[in-house]
Design a protein around this motif. Sequence first.
Motif, PDB file in Angstrom:
ATOM      1  N   SER A  78     -20.993 -23.145 -40.131  1.00 60.23           N
ATOM      2  CA  SER A  78     -21.084 -23.522 -41.549  1.00 60.23           C
ATOM      3  C   SER A  78     -22.011 -22.573 -42.291  1.00 60.23           C
ATOM      4  O   SER A  78     -21.704 -22.112 -43.399  1.00 60.23           O
ATOM      5  CB  SER A  78     -21.596 -24.966 -41.687  1.00 60.23           C
ATOM      6  OG  SER A  78     -20.669 -25.895 -41.167  1.00 60.23           O
ATOM      7  N   GLU A  79     -23.161 -22.282 -41.687  1.00 58.74           N
ATOM      8  CA  GLU A  79     -24.112 -21.376 -42.323  1.00 58.74           C
ATOM      9  C   GLU A  79     -23.561 -19.953 -42.382  1.00 58.74           C
ATOM     10  O   GLU A  79     -23.765 -19.230 -43.367  1.00 58.74           O
ATOM     11  CB  GLU A  79     -25.446 -21.411 -41.582  1.00 58.74           C
ATOM     12  CG  GLU A  79     -26.165 -22.745 -41.737  1.00 58.74           C
ATOM     13  CD  GLU A  79     -27.354 -22.892 -40.795  1.00 58.74           C
ATOM     14  OE1 GLU A  79     -27.697 -21.893 -40.137  1.00 58.74           O
ATOM     15  OE2 GLU A  79     -27.908 -23.999 -40.720  1.00 58.74           O
ATOM     16  N   GLY A  82     -20.776 -20.065 -45.140  1.00 59.29           N
ATOM     17  CA  GLY A  82     -21.145 -20.581 -46.449  1.00 59.29           C
ATOM     18  C   GLY A  82     -20.326 -21.769 -46.895  1.00 59.29           C
ATOM     19  O   GLY A  82     -20.230 -22.052 -48.091  1.00 59.29           O
ATOM     20  N   SER A  83     -19.724 -22.476 -45.961  1.00 56.04           N
ATOM     21  CA  SER A  83     -18.992 -23.705 -46.288  1.00 56.04           C
ATOM     22  C   SER A  83     -18.978 -24.582 -45.043  1.00 56.04           C
ATOM     23  O   SER A  83     -19.215 -24.103 -43.927  1.00 56.04           O
ATOM     24  CB  SER A  83     -17.562 -23.399 -46.737  1.00 56.04           C
ATOM     25  OG  SER A  83     -16.844 -22.732 -45.706  1.00 56.04           O
ATOM     26  N   ILE A 286     -25.219 -26.991 -52.379  1.00 60.75           N
ATOM     27  CA  ILE A 286     -25.131 -25.579 -52.776  1.00 60.75           C
ATOM     28  C   ILE A 286     -25.406 -24.691 -51.570  1.00 60.75           C
ATOM     29  O   ILE A 286     -24.692 -23.715 -51.312  1.00 60.75           O
ATOM     30  CB  ILE A 286     -26.115 -25.284 -53.927  1.00 60.75           C
ATOM     31  CG1 ILE A 286     -25.624 -25.942 -55.224  1.00 60.75           C
ATOM     32  CG2 ILE A 286     -26.279 -23.774 -54.130  1.00 60.75           C
ATOM     33  CD1 ILE A 286     -26.613 -25.873 -56.364  1.00 60.75           C
ATOM     34  N   HIS A 287     -26.426 -25.045 -50.804  1.00 65.51           N
ATOM     35  CA  HIS A 287     -26.779 -24.289 -49.595  1.00 65.51           C
ATOM     36  C   HIS A 287     -25.610 -24.251 -48.609  1.00 65.51           C
ATOM     37  O   HIS A 287     -25.388 -23.243 -47.931  1.00 65.51           O
ATOM     38  CB  HIS A 287     -28.001 -24.936 -48.942  1.00 65.51           C
ATOM     39  CG  HIS A 287     -28.402 -24.348 -47.631  1.00 65.51           C
ATOM     40  ND1 HIS A 287     -29.058 -23.140 -47.526  1.00 65.51           N
ATOM     41  CD2 HIS A 287     -28.230 -24.801 -46.361  1.00 65.51           C
ATOM     42  CE1 HIS A 287     -29.263 -22.868 -46.241  1.00 65.51           C
ATOM     43  NE2 HIS A 287     -28.782 -23.858 -45.516  1.00 65.51           N
ATOM     44  N   GLY A 289     -22.463 -24.338 -49.361  1.00 67.29           N
ATOM     45  CA  GLY A 289     -21.245 -23.775 -49.928  1.00 67.29           C
ATOM     46  C   GLY A 289     -20.315 -24.797 -50.546  1.00 67.29           C
ATOM     47  O   GLY A 289     -19.100 -24.581 -50.580  1.00 67.29           O
ATOM     48  N   ARG A 290     -20.875 -25.926 -51.051  1.00 67.94           N
ATOM     49  CA  ARG A 290     -20.069 -26.969 -51.682  1.00 67.94           C
ATOM     50  C   ARG A 290     -20.545 -27.190 -53.121  1.00 67.94           C
ATOM     51  O   ARG A 290     -21.027 -28.272 -53.472  1.00 67.94           O
ATOM     52  CB  ARG A 290     -20.199 -28.275 -50.887  1.00 67.94           C
ATOM     53  CG  ARG A 290     -19.837 -28.188 -49.417  1.00 67.94           C
ATOM     54  CD  ARG A 290     -18.365 -28.251 -49.150  1.00 67.94           C
ATOM     55  NE  ARG A 290     -17.731 -29.389 -49.792  1.00 67.94           N
ATOM     56  CZ  ARG A 290     -16.537 -29.860 -49.435  1.00 67.94           C
ATOM     57  NH1 ARG A 290     -15.878 -29.284 -48.440  1.00 67.94           N
ATOM     58  NH2 ARG A 290     -16.000 -30.876 -50.064  1.00 67.94           N
ATOM     59  N   ASN A 327     -22.641 -21.210 -59.030  1.00 67.22           N
ATOM     60  CA  ASN A 327     -21.962 -21.044 -57.744  1.00 67.22           C
ATOM     61  C   ASN A 327     -20.473 -21.364 -57.820  1.00 67.22           C
ATOM     62  O   ASN A 327     -19.699 -20.895 -56.997  1.00 67.22           O
ATOM     63  CB  ASN A 327     -22.653 -21.892 -56.681  1.00 67.22           C
ATOM     64  CG  ASN A 327     -23.931 -21.256 -56.171  1.00 67.22           C
ATOM     65  OD1 ASN A 327     -23.909 -20.505 -55.206  1.00 67.22           O
ATOM     66  ND2 ASN A 327     -25.049 -21.530 -56.846  1.00 67.22           N
ATOM     67  N   ASP A 377     -27.101 -15.935 -58.675  1.00 69.57           N
ATOM     68  CA  ASP A 377     -25.896 -16.464 -58.034  1.00 69.57           C
ATOM     69  C   ASP A 377     -24.641 -16.081 -58.818  1.00 69.57           C
ATOM     70  O   ASP A 377     -23.593 -15.772 -58.231  1.00 69.57           O
ATOM     71  CB  ASP A 377     -25.993 -17.988 -57.908  1.00 69.57           C
ATOM     72  CG  ASP A 377     -27.087 -18.423 -56.935  1.00 69.57           C
ATOM     73  OD1 ASP A 377     -27.648 -17.554 -56.233  1.00 69.57           O
ATOM     74  OD2 ASP A 377     -27.386 -19.635 -56.884  1.00 69.57           O
ATOM     75  N   VAL A 381     -21.215 -14.235 -57.449  1.00 74.61           N
ATOM     76  CA  VAL A 381     -19.886 -14.821 -57.640  1.00 74.61           C
ATOM     77  C   VAL A 381     -19.003 -13.879 -58.455  1.00 74.61           C
ATOM     78  O   VAL A 381     -17.791 -13.799 -58.244  1.00 74.61           O
ATOM     79  CB  VAL A 381     -19.996 -16.204 -58.321  1.00 74.61           C
ATOM     80  CG1 VAL A 381     -18.629 -16.752 -58.686  1.00 74.61           C
ATOM     81  CG2 VAL A 381     -20.708 -17.188 -57.397  1.00 74.61           C
TER      82      VAL A 381
END
Length: 491
Positions: A78-79, A82-83, A286-287, A289-290, A327, A377, A381
């Motif tokens: 996940s890390e 990023g999701s 946010i951390h 990826g959501r 984000n 951010d 993006v």
Amino acid sequence: MGGSGAGGSNAGKRPNEQLGSWFVRSGWSKGELARQVNRRARQMGAHHISTDTSRVRRWLDGEQPREPIPRILSELFSERFGSVVAVEDLGLRTAHQSPSVSGVDLPWAGPQTVALLSEFSRSDLMLARRGFLGTSLALAAGPALIEPMQRWLVPSPAGEPRRAEPAGSSRRPSRLSRPELDLLESTTVMFRQWDAQCGGGLRRKAVVGQLHEVTDLLQEPQPEATSKRLFKCAAELAELAGWMSYDVGLQPTAQKYFVLALHAAKEAGDKPFGSYVLSSMSRQMIHLGRPDDALELIHLAQYGSRDCATPRTQAMLYAMEARAYANIGQPSKCKRAVRMAEDTFSDAGLDGEPEPDWIRFFSEAELNGENAHSYRDLAYVAGRSPTYASLSEPVMERAVELFGKDEEHQRSYALNLIGMATVHLLKREPEQSVVLAEKALGVARRVRSERVNTRLRKTVDTAARDFGDVAEVLDLTDQLAAQLPEAAEAV
């Protein structure tokens, strides 16, 4: 992927193609993944785990690892991407847990909240040495998270009966004095200061222990006014335990504490603090990826506290709204939320009313740091846009300047130094980035925060990838390898 099956234990098993696909895309070697699993296991207290390359090969060949390995792999991937990468996405099986342990859709009632806080904090304290409970938790996201949290807004039933004493109980009502309650609350303030100065890894278990003590008091008969103060104390301790867990990388554990903190805040009748808990959950999303989930949580916080939050709290919520919009990639809405945060913050303290301690952290430095990160951010993006990087730079410089004078919020100082370093990378100024990253490394060595360490590692990795021929970058890479500690145990 190299190597054949790992012997008889894999007889008849088919390769785990799902895990294999994620593994190949990660770019990790088997040895690197094994080292990361071991580091995360130590961090979680699961000291019995010792993974090597042959074990990773057996997982890829179809062997089903036992808990907590599936949850560790889920967090690591996940890390990396990023999701949220669920255990099932990796072709692995999850351990079955009771809803009270694993879920976030919990009953919104005082006695159940106390029981769940007691159960979870006790498990955290008692099971840490054998492999932390949090490794068998599932992260909730999407409707599975948002819909239960929306029930925060539903009024509690009027006249709900107080819990009766068990038949034959000889316990007398607890008579906590006002000084004793004051001391409990001041201890929470002290823990919060420790976290800001030293990071979440230094005193996490002390906070969990204090939370468990408060739930013991809530299980005794209390006058209604005392009960509300104890629920407020429990809410603040649970949020802080969640925040510290988030800071050291225990993401499912953090989310469970946040959810329980929101339940306790509802029992305390403290809507502003409930909105603060939701903002912490939003930051975590946010951390992970959501950002869509983060935005829904922030809007829920804003709606639920619209008639009672102070200007400082409202400004903090607008700043988090801006981070979510950034984000998601919505520049106009992000900029509007940034302006609202600045305008609302200018009203903070004008009415002379004292602010609760939990929002005291949201200073001018923090406001600038959040808004600068929103622009940063947006730059990522928008495909590493130099325009948004330039918007971020003066605001981030102000945050770094202010945090540099603030001895209490050293973790925030480090995070903003790293943020400034990333801005210079976006502007293709590697030498300036290295100067800031070196300063951040000095702070990181004093602060027990895996979040700081991870962001610093990622920033240096990016610098090495994009500017690997720059002498200063090469030197910084060597410094990082020599000086940055491995993931610290959560204590």
